[in-house]
Design a protein around this motif. Structure first.
Motif, short mmCIF file in Angstrom:
data_model
loop_
_atom_site.label_atom_id
_atom_site.label_comp_id
_atom_site.label_asym_id
_atom_site.label_seq_id
_atom_site.Cartn_x
_atom_site.Cartn_y
_atom_site.Cartn_z
N ASN A 151 -6.11 4.75 0.00
CA ASN A 151 -7.54 3.96 0.16
C ASN A 151 -8.14 3.36 -1.20
O ASN A 151 -9.18 3.02 -1.14
CB ASN A 151 -8.35 5.30 0.56
N GLN A 152 -7.26 3.16 -2.05
CA GLN A 152 -7.83 2.82 -3.52
C GLN A 152 -8.38 1.17 -3.24
O GLN A 152 -7.40 0.36 -2.39
CB GLN A 152 -6.62 2.49 -4.37
N TYR A 153 -9.28 0.75 -3.62
CA TYR A 153 -9.89 -0.55 -3.17
C TYR A 153 -10.22 -1.10 -4.55
O TYR A 153 -9.69 -2.56 -4.70
CB TYR A 153 -11.00 -0.55 -2.47
N VAL A 192 -5.88 -2.03 2.25
CA VAL A 192 -7.53 -1.92 2.41
C VAL A 192 -8.20 -2.81 1.64
O VAL A 192 -9.16 -3.36 2.00
CB VAL A 192 -7.71 -0.27 1.43
N MET A 193 -7.78 -3.58 0.50
CA MET A 193 -8.79 -4.49 -0.06
C MET A 193 -8.62 -5.68 0.55
O MET A 193 -9.32 -6.55 0.42
CB MET A 193 -8.15 -4.79 -1.57
N SER A 229 0.71 -1.15 0.13
CA SER A 229 -0.11 0.03 0.10
C SER A 229 0.88 1.28 0.04
O SER A 229 0.57 2.16 -0.54
CB SER A 229 -0.85 -0.17 1.26
N LYS A 242 -11.30 -6.29 3.03
CA LYS A 242 -12.72 -6.88 2.72
C LYS A 242 -12.43 -8.50 2.36
O LYS A 242 -13.65 -9.16 2.72
CB LYS A 242 -12.98 -6.09 1.25
N LEU A 255 -8.06 -4.57 -6.01
CA LEU A 255 -8.95 -5.86 -6.31
C LEU A 255 -9.10 -6.32 -7.57
O LEU A 255 -9.13 -7.58 -7.68
CB LEU A 255 -10.26 -5.49 -5.43
#
Length: 282
Positions: A214-216, A232-233, A81, A236, A220
């Motif tokens: 914060n890129q998701y 961040v991903m 990240s 999930k 992904l």
């Protein structure tokens, strides 16, 4: 003369305290939850005070596989990240400041048309162009790579616009004086424009770093190798468990770790960030 109203001051402080509680309570719950065993959440009651499993949970999260389908430790995902966020922030700033410099200080055909084409890309967010972008990245064999994570996201019309507006405030006399002193385009950019743009660069760096961190959706989509997962991903993925119990204590610890780098960047660059938003230093 400013009229003093104690009841208005008290009311303002109460609103401020309520706002702080509303923001801080979820963080407190996440921090407390990371110190309890995973079984503590089966009863549907969220503990509000620290447990005795904090050291075990944080050690497991940092140095062991994150679990719940993620087979790499959190420290590796934090590095991924960080690399992605820094590459996006620095890449956007470098490209935007050079493009704004060319648009403002160079006279070439269709100059304003180029600017408006760049500006019109604001109407096309990543979600709209994500399929063709994925196709290009896949054809270039950039899936599961740091280049694939960062390169498609480093162009920024917003940063180009902000730098253009900043450069337009520079007096023409300064440009003429630099030309008389024999400063070429590169020297003028390096010795005059960059120092004058220092606070703007700092403010944009903070915003763009948080954007990249914060890129998701994009990570992904293009990462299938655990070693390129971003933090961040991965949260999930840790929550999406088909069978078995969700390790909420590990997820909460991971969430706290995901918050730390953006907070440190904002706190560390707060002075320059605020100055870059309200002062042009001209």
């Amino acid at each position: 003369m400013i009229e003093r109203r104690p009841w208005l001051t008290l009311f303002s402080h109460c609103i401020l305290i309520l706002g702080i509680i509303a923001v801080a309570l979820p963080i407190w719950v996440a921090l407390v939850a990371s110190t309890h065993p995973a079984e503590a959440f089966k009863q549907g009651v969220i503990p509000l005070w620290f447990g005795d499993q904090g050291w075990i949970t944080w050690k497991k999260v940092l140095f062991s596989a994150a679990g719940n389908g993620v087979d790499v430790p959190v420290w590796l995902m934090m590095i991924n990240s960080l690399v992605m966020a820094l590459a996006i922030a620095l890449g956007k700033i470098a490209i935007s400041i050079l493009s704004a410099y060319a648009i403002v200080f160079f006279r070439f055909p269709l100059r304003m048309l180029c600017f408006w084409i760049i500006f019109m890309t604001l109407m096309l967010p990543v979600e709209v162009r994500i399929v063709p972008t994925y196709k290009v990245v896949a054809d270039l064999s950039l899936l599961n790579s740091y280049t694939g994570l960062a390169l498609p996201l480093i162009a920024s019309a917003t940063a180009t616009f902000l730098f253009r507006q900043c450069f337009l405030t520079i007096p023409g006399e300064l440009v003429e004086a630099a030309r008389i002193d024999g400063a070429g385009p590169w020297r003028f950019f390096k010795d005059i424009l960059l120092p004058l743009s220092r606070t703007n660069i700092a403010a944009l760096f903070v915003i763009l770093f948080i954007y990249g961190w914060n890129q998701y959706l994009w990570p992904l989509l293009i990462t299938t190798d655990d070693h390129y997962y971003t933090l961040v991903m991965s949260i999930k993925r840790m929550v999406s468990v088909a069978e078995g119990d969700i390790a909420w204590n590990s997820i909460m610890a991971t969430t706290i770790l995901a918050m730390l780098p953006p907070v440190l960047v904002v706190v560390g660059m707060q002075k320059l960030f605020v100055k870059g938003l309200v002062d042009t230093e001209k």
